[in-house]
Each structure stands twice: as C-alpha cells, then as structure tokens.
Motif scaffolding. Structure first.
Motif, PDB file in Angstrom:
ATOM      1  N   HIS A  54     -49.061 -73.755  33.371  1.00  0.00           N
ATOM      2  CA  HIS A  54     -48.780 -73.162  31.992  1.00  0.00           C
ATOM      3  C   HIS A  54     -49.050 -71.526  32.330  1.00  0.00           C
ATOM      4  N   GLY A  55     -47.950 -70.725  32.145  1.00  0.00           N
ATOM      5  CA  GLY A  55     -48.241 -69.446  32.377  1.00  0.00           C
ATOM      6  C   GLY A  55     -48.843 -68.982  33.894  1.00  0.00           C
ATOM      7  N   PHE A  56     -48.102 -69.453  34.884  1.00  0.00           N
ATOM      8  CA  PHE A  56     -48.251 -69.275  36.131  1.00  0.00           C
ATOM      9  C   PHE A  56     -48.199 -67.879  36.791  1.00  0.00           C
ATOM     10  N   GLU A  57     -49.041 -67.366  37.391  1.00  0.00           N
ATOM     11  CA  GLU A  57     -48.863 -65.884  37.760  1.00  0.00           C
ATOM     12  C   GLU A  57     -48.456 -65.805  39.164  1.00  0.00           C
ATOM     13  N   ALA A  58     -47.382 -65.208  39.449  1.00  0.00           N
ATOM     14  CA  ALA A  58     -46.806 -65.100  40.758  1.00  0.00           C
ATOM     15  C   ALA A  58     -46.161 -63.837  40.944  1.00  0.00           C
ATOM     16  N   HIS A  59     -46.092 -63.178  42.402  1.00  0.00           N
ATOM     17  CA  HIS A  59     -45.254 -62.142  42.441  1.00  0.00           C
ATOM     18  C   HIS A  59     -44.586 -62.601  44.031  1.00  0.00           C
ATOM     19  N   VAL A  60     -43.318 -62.486  43.995  1.00  0.00           N
ATOM     20  CA  VAL A  60     -42.696 -62.599  45.439  1.00  0.00           C
ATOM     21  C   VAL A  60     -41.920 -61.309  45.788  1.00  0.00           C
ATOM     22  N   ALA A  61     -41.939 -61.049  47.127  1.00  0.00           N
ATOM     23  CA  ALA A  61     -41.084 -59.903  47.631  1.00  0.00           C
ATOM     24  C   ALA A  61     -40.772 -60.030  48.885  1.00  0.00           C
ATOM     25  N   GLY A  62     -39.543 -59.591  49.547  1.00  0.00           N
ATOM     26  CA  GLY A  62     -39.316 -59.801  50.935  1.00  0.00           C
ATOM     27  C   GLY A  62     -38.210 -58.955  51.415  1.00  0.00           C
ATOM     28  N   VAL A  63     -37.799 -59.252  52.523  1.00  0.00           N
ATOM     29  CA  VAL A  63     -36.843 -58.256  53.342  1.00  0.00           C
ATOM     30  C   VAL A  63     -35.994 -59.270  54.612  1.00  0.00           C
ATOM     31  N   ASP A  64     -34.872 -59.319  54.386  1.00  0.00           N
ATOM     32  CA  ASP A  64     -33.986 -60.016  55.385  1.00  0.00           C
ATOM     33  C   ASP A  64     -33.902 -59.108  56.702  1.00  0.00           C
ATOM     34  N   LEU A  65     -34.730 -59.616  57.628  1.00  0.00           N
ATOM     35  CA  LEU A  65     -34.507 -59.049  59.108  1.00  0.00           C
ATOM     36  C   LEU A  65     -33.527 -59.414  59.834  1.00  0.00           C
ATOM     37  N   GLY A  66     -32.526 -60.006  59.616  1.00  0.00           N
ATOM     38  CA  GLY A  66     -31.407 -60.423  60.303  1.00  0.00           C
ATOM     39  C   GLY A  66     -31.982 -61.713  61.102  1.00  0.00           C
ATOM     40  N   SER A  67     -32.490 -61.864  62.144  1.00  0.00           N
ATOM     41  CA  SER A  67     -33.040 -62.971  63.057  1.00  0.00           C
ATOM     42  C   SER A  67     -34.323 -63.569  62.638  1.00  0.00           C
ATOM     43  N   ALA A  68     -34.956 -63.106  61.346  1.00  0.00           N
ATOM     44  CA  ALA A  68     -36.037 -63.549  60.642  1.00  0.00           C
ATOM     45  C   ALA A  68     -36.052 -63.064  59.253  1.00  0.00           C
TER      46      ALA A  68
END
Length: 348
Positions: A54-68
């Motif tokens: 309840h009230g979970f704190e999270a941050h997600v960020a990313g980038v597509d590198l093609g082969s990964a």
C-alpha cells in the motif's frame, strides 16, 4: 513491520522500452499493481509481494539498445517468485544480468543460492524458476538490469547455467569496465540517438559475454569477434584513463594488455585511425578543452600540454595547428574570457 504481506500476481509477458516512470504519479492504492504490471511487461511474469504494497514507492527507467535492453529499477523491499506456471504462460527467453546498487538481494535459481551485495552482479535466466528477496524492510532495492535474448549471448547455455543466481564480483578489468559501461549508458540514456543505441547494445552484449565467460570458465568458447570487441573497449577505456601519462605509448598498451604490437594494430584496423593517432587525437582534445577554459587562462600553455602527455612544446604546437587550424596561443586568445577567475588546473 507487523503488517501482513500483500501479494499481486502477474501473468503473461510483453516487450517494450521504458522511458522514465514513477509510482508517485499514481494514487497510493494503485502503485503496487502498477509496478507488477511493469515487471510483467518489461522483465518477465512474476508473483510479487511486499509489506509496503500500500503506497508502494518505485521508479523505473530504461532504454532499448536493440540487441539488449537496459532498465533501472528503484523499489521498496519485496519478494519476487517466478514459477514453472509463469514460465509456461509466458517466457521471453532472455538472460538478465543485474548490477545491484541498493540493499542486498537474496536469490535462488537452478540449485544455486546467494546473497548479492551492493556493487556485485547476478545472472538470471527467465526459462528457469527464480526466487528473489530484498529482505531489508527499511532499505531500498536498486537494480540496473541488462536483458539479453538467449540466442544473442554467444555462450553455451550449459556453461552459463553454472553462474545463475551466484554473486559475481566485478574484480577483474572486464567486470570493472562492464559496470562502468552499464552505469554510463544508464545515466546518459536520454542523450543517445537511435544508431548510437544500437552500437552500444552490441558492445554491452559483448562485455557481458566476456564477463560471464570468465566466471563460467568458458572464455575459450567466446567468439573471436566478441573477444575482439571487448578487448578494444578495454583498451579504449585504458587510454582515456591514462592520457596524461608519459608512459602511454603503443608499446606500453600492447604489453599492458598482454598482446603483440601486431595484434594491437589489427584491433584498430577499422579504417578510422591508428592506435597512435587515437591517443594523439584524445590528448589534443583535452588540451583544447583546457585552453578554452577561462579558469586556466593564467596557466602556461606548455604546462597544460605536458599535463596531457606532450613533453615537447614545439611538437605540441605543430600537432595542435594541424588538428585545429590555429596555434595553441591563437586559439586561447580567441576563446579567452577576461571575466573568469584564474585557478590552477585540477590534478591529472
């Protein structure tokens, strides 16, 4: 904490690249389900549970590198389980190499179990059941995750299975370069163009393969092209870190990396520039930056040149004019700012 664990179950799998998302933008009651969905869509299906649901704190960020794909996750303590049922319902068939940057993580997969401390790496396979726990209820999970398709990693599955869910310490040169590489790409993701992302993805897979080969005793199974790319990256990093050293010569580079002069020259045989030209160009670029820095306007040109490995002023002046079309003195005069304070340059 005394409250009961609240769990959510994620099914299915998907693909896609994240930009930058935070649970703080959502109502408190929706945050944990949001995080479960992100993990399902961008990592793999898991059952997740947390006393902080309840009230979970999270941050997600990313980038597509093609082969990964590179994803950075920051989240509150939780338990994540990937079962045979999850695998049957959705398997992206990827390897996951995680750099741990927050609270320690306990992992179990393929009869291996380990506690992964901050600064270490751990390797997973989405095709095997997995159990992961961030147990510190007052801590925070921070994971930089490189996701690689199984068929893109040039190592036999039987070999890499040996290192699943084991603490992989980046003690060697390859491990240190890999960690620095992942954090740099993560932190500069917003600056990357499409073509650059593709190239960086190829290098990331090569570095990961070299690192895993060392830990699984499979170095002899690494493809020649992968080994060549990793070695070139290691040498480039070494050059960048030692530009100010008078000992940075072609012969020293070859000896330091335990290869012949011929092998070193072949590594740079890509039509761009020779080893010596690469060193000289980078040194000249550093000198140009110092000469354009108004804080260093009172510092002798010869001393700035020596700081970056040019011990002969006349030779430096000729090289600088050839590269930039002006003498060092003329360049400094054109770019000088009389308003800035004059201070000594930083140490090498």
């Amino acid at each position: 904490m005394s409250e009961e664990w609240v769990s959510a179950d994620s099914q299915g799998a998907g693909a896609g690249a994240l930009v930058s998302l935070s649970s703080g933008e959502l109502p408190r009651g929706d945050r944990f389900d949001w995080f479960v969905e992100l993990v399902r869509e961008n990592v793999a299906p898991f059952s997740l549970g947390s006393v902080h649901a309840h009230g979970f704190e999270a941050h997600v960020a990313g980038v597509d590198l093609g082969s990964a794909q590179l994803t950075h996750l920051v989240f509150e303590p939780l338990h994540a389980a990937r079962t045979p049922r999850h695998i049957r319902r959705g398997d992206p068939e990827t390897y996951q190499l995680a750099l741990i940057g927050g609270s320690p993580m306990i992992t179990r997969q393929h009869d291996n179990e380990a506690e992964i401390s901050t600064g270490s790496l751990v390797f997973f396979d989405t095709s095997h059941p997995l159990d992961t726990l961030v147990p510190d209820e007052r801590g925070q999970g921070r994971v930089t995750l490189l996701r690689i398709p199984r068929d893109a990693l040039p190592l036999p599955a039987g070999r890499v299975d040996r290192v699943l869910a084991r603490r992989l310490a980046p003690d060697g040169v390859t491990g240190q370069v890999l960690c620095q590489y992942l954090t740099t790409v993560r932190d500069r993701a917003a600056d990357l163009g499409t073509g650059e992302r593709q190239r960086l993805g190829t290098i990331a897979v090569d570095l990961a393969a070299a690192f895993l080969a060392e830990h699984s005793d499979a170095r002899h199974l690494q493809s020649p092209e992968s080994y060549r790319q990793v070695l070139r990256t290691r040498i480039d990093c070494y050059i960048e870190s030692n530009l100010g050293s008078a000992d940075l010569t072609v012969a020293h580079l070859a000896a330091h990396h335990h290869i012949s002069l011929r092998s070193l020259h072949r590594l740079f045989d890509d039509g761009r520039e020779t080893v010596a030209a690469s060193i000289r160009r980078r040194r000249l670029e550093r000198c140009r930056a110092d000469l354009a820095d108004p804080r260093l306007a009172g510092y002798p040109i010869a001393a700035l040149a020596a700081r970056w490995g040019f011990s002969a002023p006349a030779e430096f002046s000729r090289a600088f004019r050839t590269a930039f079309g002006l003498s060092p003195r003329a360049f400094r005069h054109r770019t000088a700012s009389s308003d800035a304070p004059h201070v000594a340059p930083p140490a090498k």
